[in-house]
Design a protein around this motif. Structure first.
Motif, PDB file in Angstrom:
ATOM      1  N   THR A  30       0.906  -1.324   0.002  1.00 62.60           N
ATOM      2  CA  THR A  30      -0.035   0.042   0.117  1.00 62.60           C
ATOM      3  C   THR A  30       0.778   1.333   0.054  1.00 62.60           C
ATOM      4  N   THR A  31       2.145   1.465   0.766  1.00 61.71           N
ATOM      5  CA  THR A  31       2.806   2.356   0.966  1.00 61.71           C
ATOM      6  C   THR A  31       3.412   2.687  -0.696  1.00 61.71           C
ATOM      7  N   ALA A  70       0.530   4.186  -2.835  1.00 61.20           N
ATOM      8  CA  ALA A  70       0.194   5.613  -2.473  1.00 61.20           C
ATOM      9  C   ALA A  70       1.207   6.506  -3.043  1.00 61.20           C
ATOM     10  N   ARG A  71       2.640   6.157  -2.881  1.00 55.53           N
ATOM     11  CA  ARG A  71       3.706   7.030  -3.382  1.00 55.53           C
ATOM     12  C   ARG A  71       3.537   7.074  -4.813  1.00 55.53           C
ATOM     13  N   VAL A  76       0.488  13.498   0.012  1.00 58.60           N
ATOM     14  CA  VAL A  76       0.504  12.040   0.381  1.00 58.60           C
ATOM     15  C   VAL A  76       0.765  11.683   1.794  1.00 58.60           C
ATOM     16  N   CYS A  85       1.195   8.369   3.966  1.00 63.80           N
ATOM     17  CA  CYS A  85       1.322   7.036   4.096  1.00 63.80           C
ATOM     18  C   CYS A  85       2.524   6.521   4.817  1.00 63.80           C
ATOM     19  N   GLY A  86       2.720   5.211   4.732  1.00 67.07           N
ATOM     20  CA  GLY A  86       3.617   4.695   5.799  1.00 67.07           C
ATOM     21  C   GLY A  86       5.066   5.067   5.844  1.00 67.07           C
ATOM     22  N   ASP A 114       5.696   6.752  10.160  1.00 65.68           N
ATOM     23  CA  ASP A 114       4.290   6.176   9.562  1.00 65.68           C
ATOM     24  C   ASP A 114       3.189   7.236   9.774  1.00 65.68           C
ATOM     25  N   ALA A 174       0.315   7.031   8.011  1.00 64.35           N
ATOM     26  CA  ALA A 174      -0.848   6.508   7.457  1.00 64.35           C
ATOM     27  C   ALA A 174      -1.832   6.464   8.386  1.00 64.35           C
ATOM     28  N   PHE A 219      -3.882   8.495   0.140  1.00 64.07           N
ATOM     29  CA  PHE A 219      -4.148   8.322   1.559  1.00 64.07           C
ATOM     30  C   PHE A 219      -3.981   6.641   1.554  1.00 64.07           C
ATOM     31  N   GLU A 220      -2.569   6.218   2.461  1.00 63.65           N
ATOM     32  CA  GLU A 220      -2.833   4.911   2.718  1.00 63.65           C
ATOM     33  C   GLU A 220      -3.530   4.393   4.082  1.00 63.65           C
ATOM     34  N   ASN A 221      -4.471   3.439   3.954  1.00 64.68           N
ATOM     35  CA  ASN A 221      -5.188   3.271   5.119  1.00 64.68           C
ATOM     36  C   ASN A 221      -4.865   1.954   5.618  1.00 64.68           C
TER      37      ASN A 221
END
Length: 724
Positions: free
Chosen positions: A494-495, A498-499, A514, A516-517, A531, A533, A552-554
């Motif tokens: 997921t990271t 997102a990037r 952004v 993210c993680g 982190d 996120a 957005f990383e969730n």
């Protein structure tokens, strides 16, 4: 040992969309001990006590879907977790914080439930939750409980902590148009929309309200001079520097006159229809206590009116009425006020009441009015004698339909002259249905940040949709206040997704945030490491007025602990679901519950948005049926059953064939690039492969051109070797 208790072992504030609903909720983990063996129908008198304390529970439909549904469940037998849910909801409703949503679900641990209720304010909901626990236990143990005291405490909290009715009506009107909102402080400062497309309101002031115009409106003498120069009828008058000068000005203008503070508000310190030196000098002292300067003006006969101007047009109008009492030969004026005026149910001390209480000890204008008539609060008027109590105020009687077009035009001109986009224009006229120049009517004030309650909840007449008028003023017909929002969820990759999506949007010319993680990025610059996120970092992006798109990383833990930072998204990506990545500390102890967490990302995709789903993961692919928008599948192989079936329905898909990255619509394929030309795919292609496919799918769903996507893939910095 008997353990009859309800123990609230944890409370979580979910401030955004979550596993329960799209709205913020308060989630409580509740241990009911041995009450697990004591449903409501086994506790003598419990139903009767609870129903007597909270008769409004009859309106709770519960899962039955009809009035009285919850009470039926209560009679048949239900458990304290479920009862706690409904009692918490009812206490919030009684406090004036309307709530309808609630759920209670048993966890895998015996006697432990998760209880979720809609929460418009976390502090109020927490207090209601614990009060509900005490109330339910009192009903179980047949102990007394002071419901009225609890409700009064909650009402006080609602009054001090929640949005005022003027602000709330604007926020509700924005919600009706699907425009998101964010409260920016503990008061009434609210952001409508996200990022670069946001607007801000502070009660009835907006970010379109010029500071200069607000300053002009607070100076009544300057306002009058500007209005007069533009042909707007205003009462003659001038500023005075003392009681003697006030009397002199009154004689120059001609009696009767009005004396008022130059920078007061809400009618405080205003005295009207003054004809004697004694009254004028007393009125001067009253006015100077309310402002920095005093004005003496010609008295304009007629009723006071408030016209609300929004975006250059009158959208509502209200009229004031004088307040009188009639003597009975036995009661004092103070007693008559309490019995004949303050008993009106429309009067109260809070904003929810359209009319104010008349409080002699707090309103010197009322005492002055009595003195002018030869009375004091202790005087006893004779039988049938009418005594004027309040000459101005009580502007709460709707007369919008009666406004003459020329009067509306003059009010709109007054707001424009001062420079206010939203204005409360006060005018005095005998008949609002006739032009002002025919009756010597005049505009007496132009106010910034006008109250809206008189139009929302008039003492008589139709409520007016003033909140909607303000929202329509801030946002055009086709505007939603939204920037492109991309949400990324899943158990892996997921990271990187997102990037990469953030990079592609940046190449497309967007100012991108952004969260993210591996950090918080704004316009490709990492402003915070670690982190990010989480809800707080996502909120920072949405508040940033420069941001034109957000990614957005969730993670599952963040969804369970905070909820999503945004209400809806245009693209929602799910990379995969690892059935072993459970979260037992949140009672997520099987794959089905994990799927229910990750589906939150799909639930919030807008109807005109796209869910980008992994066709190679059956648990992810099954989420397609939950999406309000379209679906785009990605997978490593073109022969994945889900992917093939989707293409047969002319759906979009991204996959690999013979080393080529393919974008397909139905049976039509287009090669984007060779995987060998993507640096991040070299050496560890299997690890990053699905993340690359997901990012391409998201970029395609956003409408980015293929050439740009190709360039972004081939030039992306491969410094994310450690990306999750």
């Amino acid at each position: 040992m008997n353990k009859r208790y309800i123990d609230i072992i944890n409370v979580i504030s979910l401030r955004g969309p979550n596993i329960w609903t799209y709205r913020p909720v308060l989630e409580a983990w509740v241990d009911i001990g041995d009450l697990e063996d004591a449903p409501s129908n086994t506790i003598p008198g419990f139903y009767e006590r609870l129903n007597a304390w909270l008769p409004g529970l009859i309106e709770h439909r519960c899962g039955i879907g009809e009035r009285g549904g919850f009470l039926l469940r209560l009679k048949e037998g239900t458990w304290p977790g479920h009862i706690l849910e409904h009692v918490t909801i009812e206490l919030q409703n009684l406090a004036g914080m309307q709530t309808g949503f609630g759920k209670a679900r048993q966890t895998s641990k015996r006697g432990v439930y998760k209880v979720a209720v809609r929460s418009r304010n976390e502090q109020v909901s927490r207090t209601a939750l614990f009060a509900a626990r005490d109330l339910v236990m009192a009903a179980i143990d047949d102990q007394p409980f002071d419901v009225a005291a609890v409700v009064e405490k909650l009402r006080d909290m609602v009054d001090s902590l929640c949005l005022g009715p003027s602000t709330a009506c604007i926020v509700d009107a924005a919600a009706d148009r699907r425009i998101p909102s964010m409260r920016l402080n503990d008061g009434n400062l609210v952001q409508l929309g996200y990022g670069s497309r946001q607007r801000r309101i502070w009660t009835a002031e907006t970010d379109k309200t010029p500071a200069i115009a607000e300053s002009i409106s607070s100076d009544k003498d300057l306002t009058k001079r500007l209005l007069s120069s533009c042909g707007v009828p205003v009462p003659e008058g001038r500023a005075v520097d003392g009681p003697d000068d006030a009397w002199e000005a009154a004689n120059d203008i001609g009696l009767p006159v009005v004396v008022k503070p130059s920078d007061g508000n809400h009618g405080r310190g205003v005295s009207t229809n003054l004809t004697t030196r004694e009254d004028i000098e007393a009125a001067y002292k009253l006015a100077i206590d309310e402002g920095s300067e005093v004005l003496v003006e010609r008295f304009v006969p007629g009723d006071e009116h408030r016209l609300l101007v929004v975006g250059g047009r009158v959208v509502a109008a209200a009229k004031g009425e004088t307040a009188w009492v009639t003597g009975d030969g036995a009661s004092t004026v103070a007693q008559l006020i309490d019995s004949q005026i303050n008993t009106d149910p429309r009067r109260g001390l809070t904003e929810e009441f359209p009319l104010n209480l008349v409080l002699l000890e707090e309103d010197p204008a009322v005492r002055l009015e009595l003195t002018r008539q030869g009375y004091s609060p202790e005087s006893v008027p004779e039988q049938g004698k009418q005594v004027l109590i309040q000459r101005n105020g009580n502007v709460a009687f709707d007369i919008t339909e009666r406004i003459h077009p020329r009067v509306a035009a003059v009010a709109a001109l007054a707001a424009r002259v001062v420079g206010l986009d939203i204005a409360g224009v006060d005018l005095v006229a005998e008949d609002i249905g006739r032009p002002l120049d025919e009756q010597r009517g005049a505009i007496v004030e132009v106010n910034a940040g006008p109250g809206l309650l008189m139009h929302l909840k008039p003492a008589s007449g139709e409520p007016r949709p003033v909140g909607r008028a303000i929202v329509d003023h801030l946002f055009g017909d086709q505007e939603s206040g939204r920037i492109p929002v991309v949400g990324v969820a899943g158990s892996h990759g997921t990271t990187l997704v997102a990037r990469l999506v953030g990079r592609l949007l940046h190449l497309h010319g967007k100012y991108v945030g952004v969260a993210c993680g591996d950090g918080l990025y704004v316009n490709e610059r990492r402003i915070e490491k670690g982190d990010c996120a989480n809800w707080q970092s996502g909120n920072r992006i949405l508040m940033n007025r420069a941001v034109e798109a957000g990614v957005f990383e969730n993670g599952c833990r963040a969804i369970l602990a905070e909820g999503l930072a945004y209400d809806r998204c245009v693209v929602g990506v799910v990379t995969g679901i690892d059935p072993d990545a459970l979260l037992p500390d949140f009672y997520i102890d099987d794959a089905e519950k994990l799927v229910n967490v990750i589906r939150t990302q799909v639930d919030v995709v807008l109807p005109d948005g796209v869910a980008v789903l992994n066709a190679g993961d059956e648990r992810v692919a099954e989420l397609a049926s939950l999406c309000d928008g379209d679906v785009l599948f990605f997978g490593q192989h073109p022969d994945l059953p889900r992917l093939q079936a989707h293409r047969q329905q002319d759906g979009r898909a991204v996959y690999l064939r013979d080393g080529q990255l393919i974008m397909a619509v139905g049976t039509e394929e287009s090669a984007l690039c060779r995987m060998a030309d993507i640096p991040m795919a070299a050496g560890d292609a299997e690890r990053h492969l699905e993340a690359i496919l997901a990012a391409v799918g998201a970029a395609w769903a956003l409408g980015l051109p293929a050439d740009l996507i190709r360039t972004g893939l081939e030039t992306f910095d491969n410094g994310l070797a450690a990306a999750k």
